[in-house]
Design a protein around this motif. Sequence first.
Motif, short mmCIF file in Angstrom:
data_model
loop_
_atom_site.label_atom_id
_atom_site.label_comp_id
_atom_site.label_asym_id
_atom_site.label_seq_id
_atom_site.Cartn_x
_atom_site.Cartn_y
_atom_site.Cartn_z
N VAL A 246 -5.35 8.02 6.87
CA VAL A 246 -4.47 6.95 7.11
C VAL A 246 -5.35 5.73 7.50
O VAL A 246 -5.20 4.46 7.15
N GLN A 247 -6.70 5.98 8.51
CA GLN A 247 -7.55 5.10 8.79
C GLN A 247 -8.05 4.50 7.65
O GLN A 247 -8.42 3.35 7.64
N ALA A 248 -8.75 5.41 6.79
CA ALA A 248 -9.24 4.81 5.46
C ALA A 248 -8.49 4.18 4.53
O ALA A 248 -9.00 3.21 4.15
N ALA A 249 -7.09 4.37 4.66
CA ALA A 249 -6.25 3.78 3.78
C ALA A 249 -6.02 2.26 4.10
O ALA A 249 -6.32 1.03 3.68
N GLU A 250 -5.96 2.28 5.50
CA GLU A 250 -5.82 0.83 6.40
C GLU A 250 -7.21 -0.12 6.01
O GLU A 250 -6.99 -1.10 5.86
N GLU A 251 -8.19 0.55 6.30
CA GLU A 251 -9.49 -0.11 6.25
C GLU A 251 -9.66 -0.78 5.06
O GLU A 251 -10.35 -1.61 4.58
N HIS A 252 -9.33 -0.05 3.80
CA HIS A 252 -9.35 -0.28 2.54
C HIS A 252 -8.47 -1.09 1.88
O HIS A 252 -8.90 -2.21 1.06
N ARG B 201 -7.52 -0.89 -7.69
CA ARG B 201 -6.26 -0.91 -6.51
C ARG B 201 -6.19 0.69 -6.58
O ARG B 201 -4.80 0.75 -6.14
N ALA B 202 -6.82 1.60 -6.47
CA ALA B 202 -6.76 2.90 -6.31
C ALA B 202 -7.86 3.66 -5.46
O ALA B 202 -8.97 3.08 -5.61
N LEU B 203 -7.42 4.39 -4.45
CA LEU B 203 -8.40 4.87 -3.32
C LEU B 203 -8.10 6.43 -3.46
O LEU B 203 -6.86 6.65 -3.20
N TYR B 204 -9.07 7.32 -3.56
CA TYR B 204 -8.78 8.71 -3.03
C TYR B 204 -9.51 8.97 -1.74
O TYR B 204 -10.39 8.37 -1.33
N VAL B 205 -8.38 9.75 -0.90
CA VAL B 205 -9.04 10.22 0.23
C VAL B 205 -8.68 11.67 0.27
O VAL B 205 -7.53 12.07 -0.09
N ARG B 206 -9.41 12.48 0.89
CA ARG B 206 -9.28 13.80 1.00
C ARG B 206 -8.35 14.07 2.16
O ARG B 206 -8.66 13.62 3.39
N LEU B 207 -7.25 14.94 1.93
CA LEU B 207 -6.14 15.17 2.99
C LEU B 207 -5.95 16.70 3.20
O LEU B 207 -5.29 17.14 1.92
N ASP B 208 -5.98 17.39 4.05
CA ASP B 208 -5.33 18.57 4.30
C ASP B 208 -3.91 18.36 5.10
O ASP B 208 -4.00 18.05 6.20
N VAL B 209 -2.92 18.25 4.72
CA VAL B 209 -1.75 17.95 5.23
C VAL B 209 -1.35 18.72 6.36
O VAL B 209 -0.77 18.31 7.33
N THR B 210 -1.97 20.08 6.46
CA THR B 210 -1.83 20.77 7.90
C THR B 210 -2.47 20.38 9.11
O THR B 210 -2.47 20.90 10.11
N ASP B 211 -3.50 19.66 9.05
CA ASP B 211 -4.42 19.16 9.94
C ASP B 211 -4.33 17.86 10.44
O ASP B 211 -4.45 16.62 9.62
N GLU B 212 -3.91 17.54 11.60
CA GLU B 212 -3.55 16.31 12.28
C GLU B 212 -4.60 15.21 12.34
O GLU B 212 -4.45 14.13 11.87
N SER B 213 -5.89 15.83 12.35
CA SER B 213 -6.99 14.83 12.32
C SER B 213 -7.45 14.52 11.13
O SER B 213 -7.86 13.16 10.80
N SER B 214 -7.20 15.28 9.92
CA SER B 214 -7.30 14.70 8.51
C SER B 214 -6.24 13.75 8.25
O SER B 214 -6.70 12.62 7.58
N THR C 11 0.83 -1.08 0.06
CA THR C 11 -0.09 0.03 -0.02
C THR C 11 0.86 1.22 -0.02
O THR C 11 1.60 1.48 0.99
N VAL C 12 0.71 2.02 -1.07
CA VAL C 12 1.55 3.15 -1.23
C VAL C 12 0.58 4.56 -1.02
O VAL C 12 -0.40 4.63 -1.79
N PHE C 13 1.20 5.50 -0.09
CA PHE C 13 0.13 6.44 0.13
C PHE C 13 1.03 7.66 -0.36
O PHE C 13 2.20 7.82 0.08
N ALA D 212 1.20 -1.77 -7.06
CA ALA D 212 0.86 -1.53 -5.62
C ALA D 212 -0.57 -0.74 -5.75
O ALA D 212 -1.59 -0.72 -6.78
N ASP D 213 -1.19 -1.22 -4.32
CA ASP D 213 -2.45 -0.43 -4.02
C ASP D 213 -2.10 1.15 -3.72
O ASP D 213 -1.17 1.23 -2.83
N VAL D 214 -2.86 2.15 -4.25
CA VAL D 214 -2.18 3.13 -4.29
C VAL D 214 -3.22 4.16 -3.66
O VAL D 214 -4.54 4.23 -3.85
#
Length: 259
Positions: free
Chosen positions: A71-77, A53-66, A8-10, A31-33
């Motif tokens: 990461v949780q969504a990636a692991e679940e998928h 094998r591809a998943l989009y997740v919305r991410l604001d890199v400045t926000d710890e909760s985001s 799994t590559v993020f 890879a699963d991307v």
Amino acid sequence: MGRFDHRTVFVTGGTGGQGASHIRAYHAEGADVVIADIAEDRGRALAAELGDRALYVRLDVTDESSWNAAVQAAEEHFGPLSVLVNNAGVQNPAAPIETTDRRVWDRVLGINLTGVFLGIKAAAPSLRRNGGGVVVNIASTSGVGGTAMYAPYVASKWAVRGLTKTAALELGRDHIRVNAIHPGVIATPFITEPAADSDAPIADFYSAEPFAIPRLGEPSDITRALLFLTSDDASFATGSEFVIDGGLLLGPALKHETV
């Protein structure tokens, strides 16, 4: 078989010029991307293009909760992460330090530096659950030398170098390698189009003619190095910095006749 089968590559900033190049290449290598970005339309379109094998997740890199949610969504998928590529970044409009707005400074440092810090923090437990993995921070040749008019960007990339080395020391015994790549001037919209509130793109400040390799880089130049660095072929490399700049930092090449 691909080099990244069952991994799994993020990738942050996964819809940009370099990010999309990385995503497509990892996917082609099995890879699963995970396409992590704030650009939802582009992210979902790229995931749809690549398929299961591809998943989009919305991410604001400045926000710890985001970060934690992504990461949780990636692991679940797909399961625990194997690779984190901290690729997301922004540039500041060209301006001397004296006229650089503090809000610009905070934004650039927030995305380029704090975003990398939060990424390592959020991904490290997942990489441990995987039994180890690799983090690559995409820095810049501006983090190796100074660049007039770009103080926020330069400062952020210099700081990423130190963060990379500290993370490598902290995570090495967990079988997690951490390295940095310093791209030179790469032909993406980041370089060829004006930064926010700027009249001129960064490319206007550079001519590739003096480089030892006299051209701008392509996203694929960085992608190929990234694939090597995150593969088992680079299993002894950590805390390292890889400059890929066509000779930009070497200084001007001398013109000469080929004998």
